[in-house]
Design a protein around this motif. Sequence first.
Motif, PDB file in Angstrom:
ATOM      1  N   ASN A 145     -14.666  25.414  10.786  1.00 21.41           N
ATOM      2  CA  ASN A 145     -13.302  25.461  11.305  1.00 21.41           C
ATOM      3  C   ASN A 145     -12.864  26.899  11.470  1.00 21.41           C
ATOM      4  OD1 ASN A 145     -12.505  22.606  11.316  1.00 21.41           O
ATOM      5  ND2 ASN A 145     -12.726  22.755   9.089  1.00 21.41           N
ATOM      6  N   VAL A 146     -12.050  27.128  12.487  1.00 26.69           N
ATOM      7  CA  VAL A 146     -11.448  28.432  12.751  1.00 26.69           C
ATOM      8  C   VAL A 146      -9.935  28.256  12.670  1.00 26.69           C
ATOM      9  CG1 VAL A 146     -11.140  30.250  14.481  1.00 26.69           C
ATOM     10  CG2 VAL A 146     -13.355  29.127  14.253  1.00 26.69           C
ATOM     11  N   ASN A 147      -9.259  29.190  12.019  1.00 26.11           N
ATOM     12  CA  ASN A 147      -7.804  29.138  11.939  1.00 26.11           C
ATOM     13  C   ASN A 147      -7.216  29.716  13.227  1.00 26.11           C
ATOM     14  OD1 ASN A 147      -5.107  29.217  11.347  1.00 26.11           O
ATOM     15  ND2 ASN A 147      -5.334  30.346   9.424  1.00 26.11           N
ATOM     16  N   HIS A 148      -6.940  28.836  14.180  1.00 27.13           N
ATOM     17  CA  HIS A 148      -6.412  29.276  15.469  1.00 27.13           C
ATOM     18  C   HIS A 148      -4.980  29.802  15.336  1.00 27.13           C
ATOM     19  CE1 HIS A 148      -9.907  28.011  17.726  1.00 27.13           C
ATOM     20  NE2 HIS A 148      -9.934  26.932  16.972  1.00 27.13           N
ATOM     21  N   GLU A 149      -4.257  29.356  14.309  1.00 30.60           N
ATOM     22  CA  GLU A 149      -2.893  29.862  14.095  1.00 30.60           C
ATOM     23  C   GLU A 149      -2.894  31.362  13.834  1.00 30.60           C
ATOM     24  OE1 GLU A 149      -0.192  27.768  11.507  1.00 30.60           O
ATOM     25  OE2 GLU A 149      -1.271  25.896  11.900  1.00 30.60           O
ATOM     26  N   VAL A 150      -3.888  31.849  13.083  1.00 32.91           N
ATOM     27  CA  VAL A 150      -3.940  33.275  12.774  1.00 32.91           C
ATOM     28  C   VAL A 150      -4.348  34.092  14.008  1.00 32.91           C
ATOM     29  CG1 VAL A 150      -6.298  33.656  11.919  1.00 32.91           C
ATOM     30  CG2 VAL A 150      -4.402  34.790  10.806  1.00 32.91           C
ATOM     31  N   ILE A 151      -5.090  33.482  14.913  1.00 31.28           N
ATOM     32  CA  ILE A 151      -5.429  34.155  16.172  1.00 31.28           C
ATOM     33  C   ILE A 151      -4.164  34.287  17.024  1.00 31.28           C
ATOM     34  CG2 ILE A 151      -6.736  33.977  18.332  1.00 31.28           C
ATOM     35  CD1 ILE A 151      -8.947  32.565  16.642  1.00 31.28           C
ATOM     36  N   ASP A 152      -3.378  33.208  17.080  1.00 38.61           N
ATOM     37  CA  ASP A 152      -2.140  33.212  17.862  1.00 38.61           C
ATOM     38  C   ASP A 152      -1.034  34.033  17.208  1.00 38.61           C
ATOM     39  OD1 ASP A 152      -3.375  31.536  19.680  1.00 38.61           O
ATOM     40  OD2 ASP A 152      -2.534  29.703  18.800  1.00 38.61           O
ATOM     41  N   ASN A 153      -1.055  34.119  15.871  1.00 40.06           N
ATOM     42  CA  ASN A 153      -0.022  34.831  15.124  1.00 40.06           C
ATOM     43  C   ASN A 153      -0.674  35.688  14.034  1.00 40.06           C
ATOM     44  OD1 ASN A 153       2.313  35.714  13.873  1.00 40.06           O
ATOM     45  ND2 ASN A 153       2.825  33.726  12.980  1.00 40.06           N
ATOM     46  N   PRO A 154      -1.270  36.847  14.413  1.00 38.29           N
ATOM     47  CA  PRO A 154      -2.009  37.673  13.455  1.00 38.29           C
ATOM     48  C   PRO A 154      -1.173  38.163  12.272  1.00 38.29           C
ATOM     49  CG  PRO A 154      -2.413  38.407  15.705  1.00 38.29           C
ATOM     50  CD  PRO A 154      -1.318  37.396  15.772  1.00 38.29           C
ATOM     51  N   ALA A 155       0.139  38.189  12.411  1.00 38.31           N
ATOM     52  CA  ALA A 155       1.004  38.627  11.309  1.00 38.31           C
ATOM     53  C   ALA A 155       0.880  37.713  10.092  1.00 38.31           C
ATOM     54  CB  ALA A 155       2.459  38.714  11.771  1.00 38.31           C
ATOM     55  N   LEU A 156       0.334  36.505  10.264  1.00 41.01           N
ATOM     56  CA  LEU A 156       0.090  35.632   9.109  1.00 41.01           C
ATOM     57  C   LEU A 156      -0.791  36.323   8.075  1.00 41.01           C
ATOM     58  CD1 LEU A 156      -0.541  32.136  10.743  1.00 41.01           C
ATOM     59  CD2 LEU A 156       1.307  32.743   9.173  1.00 41.01           C
ATOM     60  N   LEU A 157      -1.691  37.203   8.538  1.00 44.44           N
ATOM     61  CA  LEU A 157      -2.558  37.929   7.606  1.00 44.44           C
ATOM     62  C   LEU A 157      -1.738  38.858   6.716  1.00 44.44           C
ATOM     63  CD1 LEU A 157      -5.593  38.738   9.891  1.00 44.44           C
ATOM     64  CD2 LEU A 157      -5.549  37.193   7.937  1.00 44.44           C
ATOM     65  N   ASN A 158      -0.674  39.417   7.238  1.00 43.33           N
ATOM     66  CA  ASN A 158       0.201  40.265   6.433  1.00 43.33           C
ATOM     67  C   ASN A 158       1.117  39.430   5.543  1.00 43.33           C
ATOM     68  OD1 ASN A 158       0.260  42.135   9.315  1.00 43.33           O
ATOM     69  ND2 ASN A 158      -0.413  43.081   7.413  1.00 43.33           N
ATOM     70  N   ASP A 159       1.630  38.343   6.107  1.00 42.24           N
ATOM     71  CA  ASP A 159       2.639  37.546   5.402  1.00 42.24           C
ATOM     72  C   ASP A 159       2.054  36.608   4.358  1.00 42.24           C
ATOM     73  OD1 ASP A 159       4.486  38.749   7.087  1.00 42.24           O
ATOM     74  OD2 ASP A 159       4.517  37.055   8.495  1.00 42.24           O
ATOM     75  N   ASP A 160       0.864  36.075   4.592  1.00 46.89           N
ATOM     76  CA  ASP A 160       0.319  35.017   3.737  1.00 46.89           C
ATOM     77  C   ASP A 160      -1.212  35.035   3.776  1.00 46.89           C
ATOM     78  OD1 ASP A 160       0.252  32.792   2.106  1.00 46.89           O
ATOM     79  OD2 ASP A 160       0.792  31.374   3.694  1.00 46.89           O
ATOM     80  N   PRO A 161      -1.847  36.116   3.270  1.00 48.61           N
ATOM     81  CA  PRO A 161      -3.297  36.257   3.433  1.00 48.61           C
ATOM     82  C   PRO A 161      -4.138  35.179   2.744  1.00 48.61           C
ATOM     83  CG  PRO A 161      -2.471  37.921   1.916  1.00 48.61           C
ATOM     84  CD  PRO A 161      -1.275  37.225   2.509  1.00 48.61           C
ATOM     85  N   TYR A 162      -3.583  34.481   1.746  1.00 50.35           N
ATOM     86  CA  TYR A 162      -4.392  33.522   0.986  1.00 50.35           C
ATOM     87  C   TYR A 162      -4.170  32.059   1.370  1.00 50.35           C
ATOM     88  CZ  TYR A 162      -5.391  37.576  -1.858  1.00 50.35           C
ATOM     89  OH  TYR A 162      -5.791  38.824  -2.283  1.00 50.35           O
ATOM     90  N   ASP A 163      -3.137  31.774   2.123  1.00 49.96           N
ATOM     91  CA  ASP A 163      -2.900  30.383   2.527  1.00 49.96           C
ATOM     92  C   ASP A 163      -2.865  30.279   4.046  1.00 49.96           C
ATOM     93  OD1 ASP A 163      -2.779  29.071  -0.047  1.00 49.96           O
ATOM     94  OD2 ASP A 163      -0.869  30.083  -0.359  1.00 49.96           O
ATOM     95  N   GLY A 164      -1.744  30.568   4.672  1.00 51.58           N
ATOM     96  CA  GLY A 164      -1.626  30.470   6.119  1.00 51.58           C
ATOM     97  C   GLY A 164      -2.533  31.427   6.868  1.00 51.58           C
ATOM     98  N   GLY A 165      -2.934  32.527   6.218  1.00 52.04           N
ATOM     99  CA  GLY A 165      -3.752  33.548   6.865  1.00 52.04           C
ATOM    100  C   GLY A 165      -5.245  33.417   6.638  1.00 52.04           C
TER     101      GLY A 165
END
Length: 128
Positions: free
Chosen positions: A78-98
Motif C-alpha cells: 500500500n502507498v499512502n496517497h494522502e501524503v502524496i497529495d498533502n505532503p505537510a502530513l509528514l510535518n503535522d503527523d509523521p507517525y499516523d497520517g504521515g
Amino acid sequence: MDCPEELKYSKEHIWVRVEGNSAVIGITDFAQEELGPISGVELPEEGDELEQDDSIGSVEARKTVADIYAPFSGTVRNVNHEVIDNPALLNDDPYDGGWLLEVTINDHDELKGFMSADDYADYAENKD
C-alpha cells in the motif's frame, strides 16, 4: 522530538511498525524537523519490489530533496496517497497520517539492526 515506543528506527531516520509479515514505514519526527516544511513526496508504486538500502523515493523540503532508503527488502502493498497529495502530513503527523508505505517483509532478519525508541532518541540527539 517524539519517538513512539512501539516502533523501530533506522539510522536513516525511518520508522518501522511491524504488523505480522508486513510493516508500515515512514520518516521520523526528527527527520521532518530537520527538513522543515515538506512540499513534495515521491514514492514507489504498489507491487514494486524494494531492496534494502536502495533509494525508494524522496521528500522535498524548502531547500533540499532527501532520498528515502528502503529499511528492508520487500514488496509494496500500500502507498499512502494522502501524503502524496498533502505532503505537510509528514510535518503535522509523521507517525499516523504521515505514514508512507506498507511493505511485505521478505526477510525478517533484515529488521535486526533497528534501534529502539530510546536508542534512536540518543542517536538523533548526538548526531552532528
